[in-house]
Motif scaffolding. Sequence first.
Motif, PDB file in Angstrom:
ATOM      1  N   ILE A   1      12.056  24.678  40.593  1.00  0.00           N
ATOM      2  CA  ILE A   1      12.132  24.980  42.022  1.00  0.00           C
ATOM      3  C   ILE A   1      12.225  26.481  42.300  1.00  0.00           C
ATOM      4  O   ILE A   1      12.514  26.894  43.416  1.00  0.00           O
ATOM      5  CB  ILE A   1      13.325  24.244  42.665  1.00  0.00           C
ATOM      6  CG1 ILE A   1      14.619  24.559  41.915  1.00  0.00           C
ATOM      7  CG2 ILE A   1      13.066  22.762  42.729  1.00  0.00           C
ATOM      8  CD1 ILE A   1      15.839  23.913  42.523  1.00  0.00           C
TER       9      ILE A   1
ATOM     10  N   SER B   1       4.537  18.259  47.919  1.00  0.00           N
ATOM     11  CA  SER B   1       5.473  17.905  46.855  1.00  0.00           C
ATOM     12  C   SER B   1       6.892  17.802  47.395  1.00  0.00           C
ATOM     13  O   SER B   1       7.284  18.537  48.311  1.00  0.00           O
ATOM     14  CB  SER B   1       5.427  18.942  45.729  1.00  0.00           C
ATOM     15  OG  SER B   1       5.921  20.193  46.188  1.00  0.00           O
TER      16      SER B   1
ATOM     17  N   LYS C   1      10.341  18.217  45.773  1.00  0.00           N
ATOM     18  CA  LYS C   1      11.003  18.649  44.545  1.00  0.00           C
ATOM     19  C   LYS C   1      12.325  17.920  44.348  1.00  0.00           C
ATOM     20  O   LYS C   1      13.043  17.602  45.300  1.00  0.00           O
ATOM     21  CB  LYS C   1      11.242  20.152  44.588  1.00  0.00           C
ATOM     22  CG  LYS C   1       9.981  21.001  44.718  1.00  0.00           C
ATOM     23  CD  LYS C   1       9.087  20.900  43.503  1.00  0.00           C
ATOM     24  CE  LYS C   1       7.894  21.839  43.613  1.00  0.00           C
ATOM     25  NZ  LYS C   1       6.999  21.751  42.443  1.00  0.00           N
ATOM     26  N   THR C   2      12.640  17.678  43.090  1.00  0.00           N
ATOM     27  CA  THR C   2      13.935  17.128  42.716  1.00  0.00           C
ATOM     28  C   THR C   2      14.659  18.154  41.867  1.00  0.00           C
ATOM     29  O   THR C   2      14.103  19.210  41.506  1.00  0.00           O
ATOM     30  CB  THR C   2      13.781  15.819  41.920  1.00  0.00           C
ATOM     31  OG1 THR C   2      13.213  16.129  40.637  1.00  0.00           O
ATOM     32  CG2 THR C   2      12.875  14.831  42.649  1.00  0.00           C
TER      33      THR C   2
ATOM     34  N   LEU D   1       5.334  24.573  49.986  1.00  0.00           N
ATOM     35  CA  LEU D   1       5.618  23.455  49.090  1.00  0.00           C
ATOM     36  C   LEU D   1       4.537  22.384  49.114  1.00  0.00           C
ATOM     37  O   LEU D   1       4.555  21.481  48.268  1.00  0.00           O
ATOM     38  CB  LEU D   1       6.971  22.822  49.460  1.00  0.00           C
ATOM     39  CG  LEU D   1       8.171  23.770  49.455  1.00  0.00           C
ATOM     40  CD1 LEU D   1       9.432  23.017  49.856  1.00  0.00           C
ATOM     41  CD2 LEU D   1       8.339  24.424  48.094  1.00  0.00           C
TER      42      LEU D   1
ATOM     43  N   ASP E   1      12.877  19.328  38.753  1.00  0.00           N
ATOM     44  CA  ASP E   1      11.644  20.119  38.840  1.00  0.00           C
ATOM     45  C   ASP E   1      11.942  21.604  38.812  1.00  0.00           C
ATOM     46  O   ASP E   1      13.072  22.051  39.066  1.00  0.00           O
ATOM     47  CB  ASP E   1      10.905  19.790  40.140  1.00  0.00           C
ATOM     48  CG  ASP E   1      10.389  18.368  40.168  1.00  0.00           C
ATOM     49  OD1 ASP E   1       9.982  17.868  39.096  1.00  0.00           O
ATOM     50  OD2 ASP E   1      10.401  17.758  41.253  1.00  0.00           O
TER      51      ASP E   1
END
Length: 556
Positions: free
Chosen positions: A174, A166, A168-169, A163, A172
């Motif tokens: 994923i 970053s 991730k939310t 990853l 995003d």
Amino acid sequence: MKKYIAIFIVIAGCVAALSSCRKYESVPVETVTPDYIWDAKDSNGVYASQYLFSIYAALPQITSNRIGRDFLDAGSDDAVTSQTTAQSITLLATNGITIFNNPDDAWASSYKGIRMATNFLNNFGAVPLKNVNEKRSWFGEARVMRAFFYWELVRRYGGVPILGDSLKTLEDNIEIPRSSFATCVNYIVNECNRAADSLRDDPVDDANYGRFTKDAARALKARVLLYAASPLYNGGNIADSLNGYDSYDANRWKLAADAAKEIMNQGVYDLEENFIDIFISQRSKEVIYAKTNTTGKTVETTNGPINYATAPGSGNTSPTQELVDAYGMANGLEINDPNSGYNPEDPYTGRDPRLGYTVLYNGAQWLNTPIQTYIGGINRPGGATVQTQTGYYLRKFMGHFENTTTYEDHYHDLIYFRYADILLMYAEAMNEYAGPSDDVFAAVEKIRQRAGLNPYALDHGISKDSLRTVIRNERHKELAFEEQRYWDIRRWKIAGHVYNDAPLHAMNIINSPNGLVYNIQPVLTTAFDESKMYFYPIPYNEVVSNENMRQNPGWQ
């Protein structure tokens, strides 16, 4: 990974870090925000420090009864569980795990740690810590811990999604594919190098004991490179680039040797004179990194022999006859050598002293009395009570309780890296790269000398193959129950032989009118599917929620 990211969002990490510390109880949980952690006015880094400590807390509890009350080593040939009901650790030794029930699954916990470390690295710069060198070290600590969490994944699953920096939310993309094994190794090694540039010098001072240092980062790098050079990964992988390198390269052994040698050349660490003291005291000159733990007597009460009224033990761990047999004689010869002096009717006399430091056997002194593990003895009475299944109890990690009647509190720090392992890493890697040499013999003999073998010196005329056997056996004896054997037999690609050729054995002793009669008998039939068990299955939830997530071979 979609499920993981939904759970471990940044705010959750902040809440966990703060609400676990009493000094922050005055702050309502619902008001905790990232700005509170990365306080631009906090020149002492109080809040950021607590967050960093929460990453340390997420590191795995190695060398403990962490798999359903059992050591991971009870999933190897070194021990079996003493529990009389089905235990999860036995799944690892009997080819019983599936994509749903792996008791050593580290996917979610490792990615949680990775996310926490990345969150720290991305945001800590806003904290105006007065001590610039301290700030550099904190960055390095988070970086090497992130590398460690990735290593926990790679040695279990092969290549995993990297990853980077970053966070991730849910908005995003994923559905990230797995990176190759080589990419993961390079990433971890580079992160260790970057961390070492920032970390504290060794040895660390008392105030910072338990925090990662330069040599701790170097030790992680050495271990990763040693595995990468090993038969399972170095051109012998069972699948493709996700599980190892496509072809063999001897220079990988040289890289591992050089990484270990870098630590040796620092001249900071050395072997402890007393083997037992390594594991029960702090500030040992042998320990490179240990996760600090509270003082107590948990190891003794969980694994010590049963039926001591003033010092009760639960006897959870039963070392096997296979482990006991690995310890040769004090004269340095193996028990099957006709010149060793081994007597099967008096099997524990004259043995490698590390046997007594690791295993409690019949007649050994403990709690001011000789152990009785013969059938019907005080410490092996039979019946439904949990007790040794093999005639042996664990002794390693316990205090000096041979001549006391009770257990007393002592340190139980969880040792990740120690100097003896570095010496053995160097010896193994250099022998594989260039064959026997004076430096290789010196590294192995240093350990044999500390063990108390006499003579400790090896025959310097032995072949590369013979020296490989010696080094592997020294690792087996020296590092028992330190979560090394379980992984060693996999990276050496001998697990099929170890688990499938014969069952594990116990020593059943009969106390007859004419004396003790020793009988070696099977205790557990183990199994290992070489087509798939060298790598764990990717957890089911990760595969079904990510179309780009390839499952490991044999687990579809």
